[in-house]
Design a protein around this motif. Structure first.
Motif, mmCIF file in Angstrom:
data_model
loop_
_atom_site.group_PDB
_atom_site.id
_atom_site.type_symbol
_atom_site.label_atom_id
_atom_site.label_comp_id
_atom_site.label_asym_id
_atom_site.label_seq_id
_atom_site.Cartn_x
_atom_site.Cartn_y
_atom_site.Cartn_z
ATOM 1 N N PRO A 168 0.847 -1.191 0.000
ATOM 2 C CA PRO A 168 0.000 0.000 0.000
ATOM 3 C C PRO A 168 0.882 1.241 0.000
ATOM 4 O O PRO A 168 1.872 1.317 0.734
ATOM 5 C CB PRO A 168 -0.783 -0.126 1.308
ATOM 6 N N LEU A 169 0.529 2.201 -0.837
ATOM 7 C CA LEU A 169 1.274 3.449 -0.912
ATOM 8 C C LEU A 169 0.453 4.580 -0.303
ATOM 9 O O LEU A 169 -0.788 4.542 -0.319
ATOM 10 C CB LEU A 169 1.632 3.791 -2.362
ATOM 11 N N HIS A 170 1.135 5.576 0.222
ATOM 12 C CA HIS A 170 0.472 6.745 0.787
ATOM 13 C C HIS A 170 -0.564 7.288 -0.204
ATOM 14 O O HIS A 170 -0.349 7.243 -1.425
ATOM 15 C CB HIS A 170 1.523 7.813 1.102
ATOM 16 N N PRO A 171 -1.696 7.796 0.274
ATOM 17 C CA PRO A 171 -2.749 8.257 -0.637
ATOM 18 C C PRO A 171 -2.303 9.300 -1.663
ATOM 19 O O PRO A 171 -2.958 9.434 -2.710
ATOM 20 C CB PRO A 171 -3.803 8.842 0.313
ATOM 21 N N ILE A 172 -1.207 10.020 -1.409
ATOM 22 C CA ILE A 172 -0.756 10.995 -2.409
ATOM 23 C C ILE A 172 -0.352 10.313 -3.714
ATOM 24 O O ILE A 172 -0.291 10.968 -4.760
ATOM 25 C CB ILE A 172 0.421 11.852 -1.889
ATOM 26 N N TYR A 173 -0.104 9.000 -3.667
ATOM 27 C CA TYR A 173 0.297 8.270 -4.868
ATOM 28 C C TYR A 173 -0.867 7.487 -5.499
ATOM 29 O O TYR A 173 -0.646 6.736 -6.455
ATOM 30 C CB TYR A 173 1.426 7.293 -4.539
ATOM 31 N N CYS A 174 -2.076 7.672 -4.992
ATOM 32 C CA CYS A 174 -3.210 6.915 -5.512
ATOM 33 C C CYS A 174 -3.474 7.195 -6.995
ATOM 34 O O CYS A 174 -3.767 6.264 -7.748
ATOM 35 C CB CYS A 174 -4.451 7.222 -4.683
ATOM 36 N N PRO A 175 -3.360 8.428 -7.485
ATOM 37 C CA PRO A 175 -3.671 8.656 -8.898
ATOM 38 C C PRO A 175 -2.750 7.937 -9.865
ATOM 39 O O PRO A 175 -3.203 7.451 -10.904
ATOM 40 C CB PRO A 175 -3.542 10.176 -9.056
ATOM 41 N N ARG A 177 0.273 5.719 -8.974
ATOM 42 C CA ARG A 177 1.138 4.584 -8.632
ATOM 43 C C ARG A 177 0.431 3.441 -7.931
ATOM 44 O O ARG A 177 0.780 2.286 -8.159
ATOM 45 C CB ARG A 177 2.332 5.058 -7.780
ATOM 46 N N ALA A 178 -0.495 3.718 -7.042
ATOM 47 C CA ALA A 178 -1.104 2.614 -6.283
ATOM 48 C C ALA A 178 -2.497 2.982 -5.814
ATOM 49 O O ALA A 178 -2.653 3.883 -4.983
ATOM 50 C CB ALA A 178 -0.231 2.217 -5.096
ATOM 51 N N VAL A 179 -3.487 2.256 -6.305
ATOM 52 C CA VAL A 179 -4.865 2.466 -5.862
ATOM 53 C C VAL A 179 -5.145 1.748 -4.546
ATOM 54 O O VAL A 179 -6.255 1.789 -4.035
ATOM 55 C CB VAL A 179 -5.868 2.027 -6.948
ATOM 56 N N ILE A 180 -4.122 1.109 -3.992
ATOM 57 C CA ILE A 180 -4.189 0.554 -2.632
ATOM 58 C C ILE A 180 -3.453 1.521 -1.710
ATOM 59 O O ILE A 180 -2.260 1.763 -1.888
ATOM 60 C CB ILE A 180 -3.532 -0.825 -2.552
ATOM 61 N N SER A 181 -4.162 2.072 -0.728
ATOM 62 C CA SER A 181 -3.580 3.108 0.127
ATOM 63 C C SER A 181 -3.410 2.701 1.584
ATOM 64 O O SER A 181 -2.721 3.396 2.324
ATOM 65 C CB SER A 181 -4.444 4.379 0.066
ATOM 66 N N THR A 182 -4.045 1.624 2.009
ATOM 67 C CA THR A 182 -3.950 1.222 3.413
ATOM 68 C C THR A 182 -3.539 -0.238 3.519
ATOM 69 O O THR A 182 -3.780 -1.044 2.612
ATOM 70 C CB THR A 182 -5.288 1.406 4.152
ATOM 71 N N LEU A 183 -2.966 -0.565 4.644
ATOM 72 C CA LEU A 183 -2.599 -1.950 4.898
ATOM 73 C C LEU A 183 -3.835 -2.841 4.914
ATOM 74 O O LEU A 183 -3.798 -3.981 4.440
ATOM 75 C CB LEU A 183 -1.849 -2.043 6.229
#
Length: 302
Positions: A168-175, A177-183
């Motif tokens: 999971p990546l920090h929400p700043i990377y949701c657009p 890099r990663a649409v998964i933001s939480t463990l």
């Protein structure tokens, strides 16, 4: 647990130089990146790592499965290409004996990492959306695409003894890099598969802020495939990808997180992964010396 150098913390070093640096500084493990392994050569990298007696704590990275969310033939082709590349990544991880293949799952379909949308579409800010939209805003659909990709890849990885590690990546990377933001999201995606096939990454930079972090670490248990540490700098630089700092230089309280990871049963390597222009410009041997000192003073529970 023992300390591992993620190769990009000393980005100036080649694979051979990073392996030699680990030996000089009495580290037992190294985290590798696919493009650097390719430059060194996979077979040569395997020889170097084995001759040095190092473990490969992770191979980065697989993922970027969300391209399949694009419409029509373009999406089908992009998804097939992503699956093929991930199968190659699994094969490389197996050859290296990596503890896991880190999966950065991908952002919104059609949004490219770090690329400003306005510049890409040839319009000035405020001119309004381009028609038809050249990317997808369907966040739920992108997450479904990740699940579909895992269903294809997990058995393939399991047959080769490789664990896919969802990061999971920090929400700043949701657009981008990663649409998964939480463990918790990562764990939910992992549960349909045997834990030998799919696990999760606990990366302090990305998850420190989560109010459910400790609950989710306990829930993860044996699915924790990798524990990565670096600090979260404040304020972030203009390029937020480079907002990672040496432990102790930012806002994260590491010891409770490390304690929780230990209590969950994790006994793998602690990998230091830092993307930071100043760290990259510094003498890599000094970086490793500082890394070891901060690991002892800041990361390990008292």
């Amino acid at each position: 647990m023992s300390l591992s150098l993620n190769q990009w913390t000393t980005r100036r070093w080649s694979v051979a130089e990073a392996v030699a640096g680990c030996v000089r500084h009495d580290l037992e493990a190294i985290g590798l990146w696919r493009q650097d392994v390719a430059e060194q050569g996979l077979a040569e990298t395997v020889k170097l790592v084995r001759a040095a007696g190092l473990r490969v704590s992770s191979l980065c990275r697989g993922g970027f499965l969300t391209a399949g969310g694009l419409p029509g033939e373009e999406g089908r082709r992009a998804f097939a290409e992503a699956l093929d590349d991930n199968r190659r990544a699994v094969d490389e991880a197996a050859e290296l004996g990596a503890a896991c293949l880190v999966m950065v799952v991908g952002g919104l379909p059609g949004v490219r990492p770090g690329e400003p949308l306005g510049e890409r579409f040839g319009r000035a800010p405020g001119e309004g959306p381009a028609e038809p939209s050249p990317f997808s805003r369907d966040l739920a659909g992108a997450r479904e695409q990740v699940a579909e990709g895992l269903a294809e890849l997990a058995p393939y990885a399991g047959e080769r003894g490789v664990k896919l590690a969802l990061e999971p990546l920090h929400p700043i990377y949701c657009p981008d890099r990663a649409v998964i933001s939480t463990l918790g999201q990562a764990l939910d995606l992992s549960l349909p598969f045997p834990q030998e096939q799919v696990g999760v990454v606990v990366d302090t930079f990305h998850v420190w802020w989560d109010p459910q972090l400790f609950e989710q670490i306990a829930r993860a248990g044996d699915r924790i495939a990798s524990y990565q540490v670096c600090d979260y700098l404040h304020p972030l630089p203009a390029d937020v990808l480079l907002g990672r700092g040496m432990m102790g230089d930012g806002v994260i309280d590491f010891r409770p997180i490390t304690r929780a990871v230990l209590e969950a049963g994790y006994r793998g390597d602690v990998e230091v992964e830092i993307f930071n222009a100043d760290v990259w410009a510094a003498d890599p041997d000094e970086v490793l010396a500082t890394m070891k000192a901060r690991y002892a003073d800041v990361v390990l529970p008292a």
